[in-house]
Scaffold this motif. Structure first.
Motif, PDB file in Angstrom:
ATOM      1  N   LYS A   1      16.785  37.423  -2.778  1.00  0.00           N
ATOM      2  CA  LYS A   1      15.417  37.230  -1.543  1.00  0.00           C
ATOM      3  C   LYS A   1      14.102  36.960  -1.774  1.00  0.00           C
ATOM      4  CE  LYS A   1      15.123  39.401   2.856  1.00  0.00           C
ATOM      5  NZ  LYS A   1      13.770  40.807   3.659  1.00  0.00           N
TER       6      LYS A   1
ATOM      7  N   TYR B   1     -10.498  38.677   3.894  1.00  0.00           N
ATOM      8  CA  TYR B   1     -10.620  39.530   3.696  1.00  0.00           C
ATOM      9  C   TYR B   1     -11.916  37.754   1.966  1.00  0.00           C
ATOM     10  CZ  TYR B   1      -7.527  37.384  -0.266  1.00  0.00           C
ATOM     11  OH  TYR B   1      -6.857  36.714  -0.857  1.00  0.00           O
TER      12      TYR B   1
ATOM     13  N   ASN C   1       7.934  45.443   2.773  1.00  0.00           N
ATOM     14  CA  ASN C   1       7.622  44.895   0.947  1.00  0.00           C
ATOM     15  C   ASN C   1       7.018  43.580   1.064  1.00  0.00           C
ATOM     16  OD1 ASN C   1       8.478  42.465   3.028  1.00  0.00           O
ATOM     17  ND2 ASN C   1       9.883  41.910   1.792  1.00  0.00           N
ATOM     18  N   ARG C   2       5.857  43.444   2.227  1.00  0.00           N
ATOM     19  CA  ARG C   2       4.860  42.759   1.652  1.00  0.00           C
ATOM     20  C   ARG C   2       3.725  43.623   1.060  1.00  0.00           C
ATOM     21  NH1 ARG C   2       6.835  41.982   7.013  1.00  0.00           N
ATOM     22  NH2 ARG C   2       5.703  43.559   7.660  1.00  0.00           N
ATOM     23  N   LEU C   3       3.762  44.640   1.045  1.00  0.00           N
ATOM     24  CA  LEU C   3       2.967  45.336   0.467  1.00  0.00           C
ATOM     25  C   LEU C   3       1.359  45.163   1.505  1.00  0.00           C
ATOM     26  CD1 LEU C   3       3.640  45.217  -3.618  1.00  0.00           C
ATOM     27  CD2 LEU C   3       4.679  46.376  -1.635  1.00  0.00           C
TER      28      LEU C   3
ATOM     29  N   TYR D   1       2.819  28.503  -0.989  1.00  0.00           N
ATOM     30  CA  TYR D   1       2.357  27.770  -1.262  1.00  0.00           C
ATOM     31  C   TYR D   1       3.293  28.001  -2.893  1.00  0.00           C
ATOM     32  CZ  TYR D   1      -0.222  24.627  -5.553  1.00  0.00           C
ATOM     33  OH  TYR D   1      -0.142  23.754  -6.028  1.00  0.00           O
TER      34      TYR D   1
ATOM     35  N   HIS E   1      -0.659  31.585  -0.553  1.00  0.00           N
ATOM     36  CA  HIS E   1      -1.346  31.312   0.182  1.00  0.00           C
ATOM     37  C   HIS E   1      -2.886  30.574   0.846  1.00  0.00           C
ATOM     38  CE1 HIS E   1       1.908  33.557   2.284  1.00  0.00           C
ATOM     39  NE2 HIS E   1       1.309  34.436   1.364  1.00  0.00           N
TER      40      HIS E   1
ATOM     41  N   ILE F   1      -5.979  34.016   5.869  1.00  0.00           N
ATOM     42  CA  ILE F   1      -4.880  33.747   4.792  1.00  0.00           C
ATOM     43  C   ILE F   1      -3.763  33.437   6.782  1.00  0.00           C
ATOM     44  CG2 ILE F   1      -2.211  34.903   4.458  1.00  0.00           C
ATOM     45  CD1 ILE F   1      -5.352  34.124   2.219  1.00  0.00           C
TER      46      ILE F   1
ATOM     47  N   ASN G   1      -0.741  32.953   8.110  1.00  0.00           N
ATOM     48  CA  ASN G   1       0.217  33.573   8.323  1.00  0.00           C
ATOM     49  C   ASN G   1       0.037  34.162   8.389  1.00  0.00           C
ATOM     50  OD1 ASN G   1      -0.081  33.025   5.559  1.00  0.00           O
ATOM     51  ND2 ASN G   1       2.091  34.156   5.265  1.00  0.00           N
TER      52      ASN G   1
ATOM     53  N   LEU H   1      -6.251  45.847  -2.411  1.00  0.00           N
ATOM     54  CA  LEU H   1      -5.906  44.930  -2.387  1.00  0.00           C
ATOM     55  C   LEU H   1      -7.404  44.306  -2.446  1.00  0.00           C
ATOM     56  CD1 LEU H   1      -5.490  42.017  -0.478  1.00  0.00           C
ATOM     57  CD2 LEU H   1      -6.151  42.411   1.313  1.00  0.00           C
TER      58      LEU H   1
ATOM     59  N   THR I   1      -1.443  24.345   4.379  1.00  0.00           N
ATOM     60  CA  THR I   1      -0.731  25.394   5.712  1.00  0.00           C
ATOM     61  C   THR I   1      -0.734  24.470   7.271  1.00  0.00           C
ATOM     62  OG1 THR I   1      -0.381  27.373   4.529  1.00  0.00           O
ATOM     63  CG2 THR I   1       0.277  26.953   6.750  1.00  0.00           C
TER      64      THR I   1
ATOM     65  N   LEU J   1       5.465  39.514  -5.439  1.00  0.00           N
ATOM     66  CA  LEU J   1       5.072  40.934  -5.150  1.00  0.00           C
ATOM     67  C   LEU J   1       5.246  41.483  -6.276  1.00  0.00           C
ATOM     68  CD1 LEU J   1       2.572  41.717  -2.235  1.00  0.00           C
ATOM     69  CD2 LEU J   1       2.218  40.604  -4.434  1.00  0.00           C
TER      70      LEU J   1
ATOM     71  N   ARG K   1      16.941  45.864   3.279  1.00  0.00           N
ATOM     72  CA  ARG K   1      17.496  44.788   2.389  1.00  0.00           C
ATOM     73  C   ARG K   1      18.646  44.601   2.240  1.00  0.00           C
ATOM     74  NH1 ARG K   1      13.309  45.731   0.666  1.00  0.00           N
ATOM     75  NH2 ARG K   1      12.044  47.678   0.310  1.00  0.00           N
TER      76      ARG K   1
ATOM     77  N   ASP L   1      -3.700  38.363  -6.007  1.00  0.00           N
ATOM     78  CA  ASP L   1      -4.278  37.099  -4.969  1.00  0.00           C
ATOM     79  C   ASP L   1      -3.653  36.818  -3.726  1.00  0.00           C
ATOM     80  OD1 ASP L   1      -6.959  37.141  -2.771  1.00  0.00           O
ATOM     81  OD2 ASP L   1      -7.564  35.371  -4.303  1.00  0.00           O
ATOM     82  N   CYS L   2      -4.476  36.602  -2.567  1.00  0.00           N
ATOM     83  CA  CYS L   2      -3.121  35.816  -1.335  1.00  0.00           C
ATOM     84  C   CYS L   2      -3.639  34.867  -1.470  1.00  0.00           C
ATOM     85  CB  CYS L   2      -4.405  36.746   0.356  1.00  0.00           C
ATOM     86  SG  CYS L   2      -4.419  38.970   1.123  1.00  0.00           S
TER      87      CYS L   2
ATOM     88  N   ASP M   1      11.643  36.297  -0.515  1.00  0.00           N
ATOM     89  CA  ASP M   1      10.431  37.165   0.160  1.00  0.00           C
ATOM     90  C   ASP M   1       9.208  37.731  -0.221  1.00  0.00           C
ATOM     91  OD1 ASP M   1      11.333  39.524  -0.734  1.00  0.00           O
ATOM     92  OD2 ASP M   1      11.642  40.492   1.616  1.00  0.00           O
ATOM     93  N   MET M   2       7.800  38.088   0.318  1.00  0.00           N
ATOM     94  CA  MET M   2       6.207  38.394  -0.313  1.00  0.00           C
ATOM     95  C   MET M   2       6.890  39.878  -1.563  1.00  0.00           C
ATOM     96  SD  MET M   2       3.489  38.971   1.859  1.00  0.00           S
ATOM     97  CE  MET M   2       1.933  39.175   1.063  1.00  0.00           C
ATOM     98  N   GLY M   3       7.239  40.553  -0.876  1.00  0.00           N
ATOM     99  CA  GLY M   3       8.122  41.532  -1.552  1.00  0.00           C
ATOM    100  C   GLY M   3       8.046  41.457  -2.889  1.00  0.00           C
TER     101      GLY M   3
ATOM    102  N   ASP N   1       6.486  26.475   5.052  1.00  0.00           N
ATOM    103  CA  ASP N   1       5.168  26.009   4.883  1.00  0.00           C
ATOM    104  C   ASP N   1       4.271  26.609   4.387  1.00  0.00           C
ATOM    105  OD1 ASP N   1       3.975  23.798   5.528  1.00  0.00           O
ATOM    106  OD2 ASP N   1       3.140  24.693   7.206  1.00  0.00           O
ATOM    107  N   PHE N   2       3.643  28.099   4.904  1.00  0.00           N
ATOM    108  CA  PHE N   2       3.296  28.910   4.487  1.00  0.00           C
ATOM    109  C   PHE N   2       3.118  29.258   3.163  1.00  0.00           C
ATOM    110  CE2 PHE N   2       4.663  32.631   5.200  1.00  0.00           C
ATOM    111  CZ  PHE N   2       5.425  32.315   6.284  1.00  0.00           C
TER     112      PHE N   2
END
Lengths: 234, 171, 473, 175
Positions: free
Chosen positions: B142, A90, C157-159, B111, B170, A100, A102, D85, A141, B149, B25, B165-166, B144-146, B108-109
């Motif tokens: 936890k 993107y 949850n990654r939105l 940063y 990453h 990206i 992953n 996004l 990565t 974010l 959850r 931004d991703c 995680d990505m959520g 690893d993926f």
């Protein structure tokens, strides 16, 4: 952060390029690009983020070699971006064509859509033979099999300089951020910088009468600008 | 009613979705078994600051794990009769690092860099919980990505572009 | 046996001719039931040998797929720049095959064409199974198939939601819709026949049919509602079937790859799909008719009508192909020129001429009624069409990827054993599903045939006896 | 079915006889909702002398189509805004892709709602015991009648007069 987002561009001066491949090696080392071996290379599965395209001009004996380093062109209107079903590729606010790893599920649609064919794919499990696994860059990565990878303009370097500059309460200065290829290029054929900064070196080079964009007629508006002038590279 | 099956199917779907959401959850925050029964609580209550043992989050991506030398700096004289401390000493003598099990690990993926987070005014407890109250360290969130974010997306307009931004995490 | 083999009309008797077309005028209802049910029970050793053979092919293909997932896409022959190879070509081929089912069934049902009756079930089943095979390929060709769920839209949850701008998303949604539509369509029309089978079988079959027929009794209200639902289905499924192959074509046409980036791709793909699908249907009907001794239901007039449809679709395909080709040829842009040259005189020339001859020869053949009504000739013609259309898909996918704007990145492609095994697996899987289906479910839609019989009477016009249809639908 | 009512099943060979029998039963005062006609072929409406049934199927389908349209619009045009996004200044939603997705979801909903709607309308699946006769799928037309005991003789008379092949207690078969 800057008030205007930067627009990162790379200038490739073809009149200076000697085709030495130092940028290819630097990129390989910086970005954990795996080597695939002889057999896979013959199959057309080499993984270089930059490839030096070599074209011959003229008839023997008056023959000239032309070198053109081609990496992901970071197009503004990128054909690869809208076709990805999962947003693995993107456009970022600073004009980068992000990949990206992953998030990539490996449809290879972007690879088919890319007119420059600069996207590379991890066909098999990437292997880093003995000494190479010691030099993996922790900021990048290590990709698994089955996903697309490509030039990122060394975004990890951009971010690192930005974070450092930010901690010191300043903006990165022109020329401070250097992707691995730019840092390595012996004849200084590669220049990296912010096109939205009118005083930057790239802004001045981009207005040169020698500048052109690869496959400009397609309207992809690349972030890589080539310079090509007179008769060189004999 | 023969139409029961339709309603039954509907209920099944709803229950399935809810159960799935709950299961994702629910997270078991089990503390990993460490090679040495080290207690953060004892050390924090003794008045040691986080940054004494984990010195570099302010200036580098990683916070750092103290070396065995650093442990022995104090434990040369403190509590030397404790068998656990003697174990540390034996590591010191053999010149090997203690094989700590990492508790807060990013894949690893991802940063992750401590520096900008502390620079933005977060402190250790925001993400790591009240480690000073833990005998054995465990994750309190936890990661995680959520969860990342949640913070990154609730920023001011000029920052959110970069932070959500991703490429922020990453690369 | 030999007489029915030739499928010739009895000599110069208009009376015999219409009896043929009157759809079993002399049979009672229960005789029709038995004529349809009996072939389902007759399974010789040849049938089981076929099932075992096909199962072995499928198992081998599954092994190849596992190998592909474990080692990565590199075990297939695809490379850079040919990112898509046999998998996508076969995917397009199967989606194409799936088109004739609804074409026959929905369009002809709407047009009230009576000759459709005995072949609708076979056509609908073909659609469903072809789509199952097509649906495998998007998964097979994913580099990381275990992450496919990222293409599903659900809160997470990654939105992150999938990118609905991507033709692959449209593809997934459209194929899923078409699959649901064609399966439900097949099933709905099957219910009365399942009830019939329930009443006339025993043991496990009866249990199965009992569950599947949902308690059908054939009351007036049930028939009325079934008719209503089928006509809604027929109307709704036609736009779906047009959209599915259009969307498949947009997978290619939305890129700026020369020769893919074409406005005519959507209708060209749809026409090609109908062509190959109808041919595949004719081909399957010939084989099933032979295998299940259904000569009295699948008769020369059905093959004749089907052959005419294949002929028309074939001519339309030629027209669309030419309309796309001439513009590109005339435009003479460097890359397009290279691509066309590669096709007509380069390394792809054998494939190109195979494609053209295998697509054009059947058109010439099918002009003759003799070909359309002789099963083995029809089989040859329609098999040729499918060879031609498969080659066409390979040429579109692979041929156009081998050359691109940057001559440094030109490449060649040849499939490996993994790709061939998986492609063969889908053909074997299709045949296996179809074979088993034909022994478990009534292959000939009994109620539709009986309904057809209601319509006809014989009227004398001058010297001739003429079958006359009543408007009862 | 109330206790003191008699129910009968009669099988006929011909549709004309069946229609005649139904007419005669009407004159006896047995209304349509006390009769069920079972056939193995869909007869045209009113062929057997009965009025057309009102069906809510088109409305179910219409409702399904609207739901599908909304789901399609939600997925293609609203979720990209909800879960934004930033794609470097490009718009998050384009009209053509949104149109494709919305269209396909609408069609999917039409198909699914037709199927579920028709099952709902038919009250399917109904596996419980129901009056039925297996000869129906062999081409016989069956009339299932419920009436009060005082009409017993007359009904039998009418059925016989119209060449009923079989008259008897309906078998309760668990279908």
């Amino acid at each position: 952060m800057a008030e205007i987002e930067p627009r990162w561009v790379l200038i490739v001066d073809l009149d200076r390029c000697t085709g030495c491949q130092a940028c290819v090696v630097a990129c390989q080392a910086e970005n954990n690009v795996p080597t695939v071996g002889e057999h896979e290379t013959i199959e057309g599965r080499w993984l270089h983020w930059i490839h030096i395209e070599r074209y011959w001009e003229g008839e023997y004996p008056n023959i000239k070699a032309r070198f053109m380093p081609v990496m992901c062109q970071q197009c503004t209107a990128a054909p690869c971006e809208p076709v990805c079903p999962v947003f693995a590729t993107y456009h970022t606010p600073e004009g980068l064509n992000a990949q990206i790893y992953n998030r990539c599920i490996g449809t290879r649609f972007c690879g088919s859509a890319c007119p420059y064919k600069t996207r590379t794919y991890n066909w098999l499990r990437p292997e880093f033979p003995e000494p190479l696994h010691e030099q993996l860059n922790p900021d990048v990565t290590v990709r698994s099999r089955g996903l697309i990878e490509k030039c990122t303009f060394c975004v990890q370097r951009i971010r690192r300089i930005e974070i450092e500059a930010h901690a010191q309460g300043r903006e990165p200065v022109d020329g401070e951020i250097q992707p691995a290829c730019v840092q390595t290029c012996p004849p200084d054929a590669l220049v990296f910088g912010d096109l939205n900064d009118p005083s930057s070196r790239v802004s001045q080079l981009a207005t040169s009468h020698r500048s052109f964009k690869l496959l400009g007629e397609l309207g992809t508006d690349p972030g890589v600008i080539y310079l090509k002038g007179g008769e060189t590279n004999v | 009613m023969k139409r029961f099956w339709l309603i039954g199917l509907f209920i099944l779907v709803v229950v399935g979705v809810i159960a799935g959401v709950i299961l994702t959850r629910v997270q078991v925050y089990a503390a990993p078994e460490q090679p040495i029964a080290y207690s953060h609580q004892v050390h924090v209550e003794a008045g040691i600051q986080c940054l004494f043992c984990h010195p570099s989050p302010l200036k580098s991506p990683l916070a750092g794990i103290p070396s065995v030398q650093k442990c022995m700096g104090c434990h040369n004289v403190i509590d030397t009769d404790n068998p656990e401390i003697q174990q540390v000493a034996s590591y010191y003598e053999s010149g090997e690092p203690i094989p700590w099990i990492r508790v807060n690990l990013q894949p690893d993926f991802v940063y992750f860099n401590h520096q900008p987070h502390l620079g933005a005014g977060l402190n250790c407890e925001t993400c790591h919980g009240d480690v000073g109250q833990m005998d054995v360290t465990r994750q309190t969130v936890k990661m995680d990505m959520g969860w990342c974010l949640d913070c990154h997306i609730n920023q001011s307009d000029e920052k959110v572009g970069r932070l959500a931004d991703c490429l922020a995490c990453h690369k | 046996m030999s007489e029915s083999e030739v499928l010739a009309y009895p000599e110069d008797s208009s009376a015999a001719e219409f009896e043929d077309r009157l759809l079993l005028a002399e049979r009672t209802s229960s005789e029709i039931n038995q004529a349809v049910l009996q072939p389902m029970f007759r399974t010789s050793w040849k049938f089981w040998a076929l099932v075992i053979f096909l199962s072995l092919l499928v198992l081998w293909g599954l092994f190849a797929w596992g190998y592909l997932i474990y080692w990565g896409m590199g075990t297939a022959g695809i490379n850079r720049p040919v990112y898509w190879g046999f998998f996508i070509a076969t995917f397009v081929f199967w989606v194409g095959i799936s088109h004739a089912g609804t074409m026959i069934s929905a369009v002809l049902r709407l047009l009230k064409a009576d000759w459709r009756r005995p072949i609708t079930r076979g056509a609908e089943a073909m659609t469903a199974f072809a789509l199952m095979m097509a649906g495998l390929f998007p998964f097979i060709h994913l580099g990381r198939v275990w992450k496919f769920y990222w293409m599903l839209p659900y809160p997470n949850n990654r939105l992150m939601w999938p990118n609905f701008q991507s033709p692959l998303m449209w593809d997934m949604v459209a194929i899923f819709t078409y699959f649901i539509g064609s399966t439900l369509y097949l099933y709905l029309a099957l219910i009365p026949d399942l009830a019939m089978a329930r009443d006339h079988t025993g043991k496990w079959r009866q249990k199965l049919y009992r569950v599947l027929s949902l308690g059908w009794r054939g009351t007036e209200a049930e028939w009325h509602k079934l008719h209503r639902a089928l006509s809604i289905f027929s109307v709704a499924i036609i736009p779906i079937f047009l959209s599915v192959h259009s969307i498949v074509s947009w997978d290619f046409a939305v890129t700026i790859q020369p020769r893919w980036h074409s406005t005519i791709f959507a209708p060209y793909f749809v026409v090609g799909a109908i062509y190959s699908g109808l041919a595949a249907l004719a081909c399957i009907l010939v084989i099933v008719r032979k295998g299940m001794q259904l000569q009295e239901f699948l008769r020369s007039e059905h093959f004749d009508a089907l052959g005419k449809l294949v002929l028309v679709a074939g001519m339309a395909w030629v027209y669309f192909w030419f309309a796309g080709f001439i513009v590109e040829w005339y435009g003479n842009e460097p890359v397009t020129r290279e691509l066309i040259h590669e096709e007509v005189a380069g390394s792809l020339a054998p494939l190109f001429y195979l494609q053209m001859s295998a697509n054009l020869i059947p058109i010439v053949m099918l002009i003759f009624k003799k070909v359309r009504t002789t099963p083995w000739l029809l089989l040859v013609a329609t098999l040729l069409v499918n060879v031609g259309m498969f080659t066409e898909r390979v040429l579109i996918v692979v041929g156009n990827l081998q050359r691109n704007f940057m001559p440094f990145n030109w490449g060649e492609y040849s499939p490996t054993w993994v790709e061939v095994s998986i492609v063969v697996m889908t053909f074997a899987g299709f045949a296996l599903l179809y074979t088993i289906f034909s022994r478990i479910f009534p292959y000939v839609p009994v109620w539709e045939i009986k309904e057809g019989r209601l319509r006809y009477t014989v009227r004398r016009i001058g010297r001739l006896l003429v079958p006359t249809a009543a408007e009862i639908e | 079915m109330s206790e003191n009512e008699i129910s009968l099943v009669a099988l006929f060979e011909k549709s004309t006889d069946t229609a005649k029998a139904i007419d005669d039963l009407h004159t006896l005062g047995i209304p349509d909702d006390r009769m069920v006609v079972m056939t193995d072929v869909p007869y045209p409406e009113q062929a057997l002398g009965r009025t057309r049934e009102w069906s809510s199927l088109p409305y179910i389908v219409l409702a399904g189509a609207i739901v599908g349209l909304l789901i399609g619009l939600f997925l293609s045009a609203i979720t990209p805004h909800l879960y934004r996004l930033d794609v470097g200044g490009h718009p998050p939603v384009g009209f053509p892709p949104a149109a494709v997705i919305t269209f396909v979801f609408t069609m999917m909903a039409i198909i699914v709602s037709t199927f579920l709607g028709v099952l709902w309308e038919m009250d399917f699946p109904s596996f419980g015991p129901a009056p039925y006769h297996k000869a129906v799928t062999d081409g016989q037309l069956a009339i299932l009648i419920e009436f009060s005991p005082d009409l017993d003789d007359k009904v039998n008379q009418v059925l016989k007069a119209n060449q009923a092949d079989y008259i008897g207690e309906p078998e309760m078969i668990s279908l």
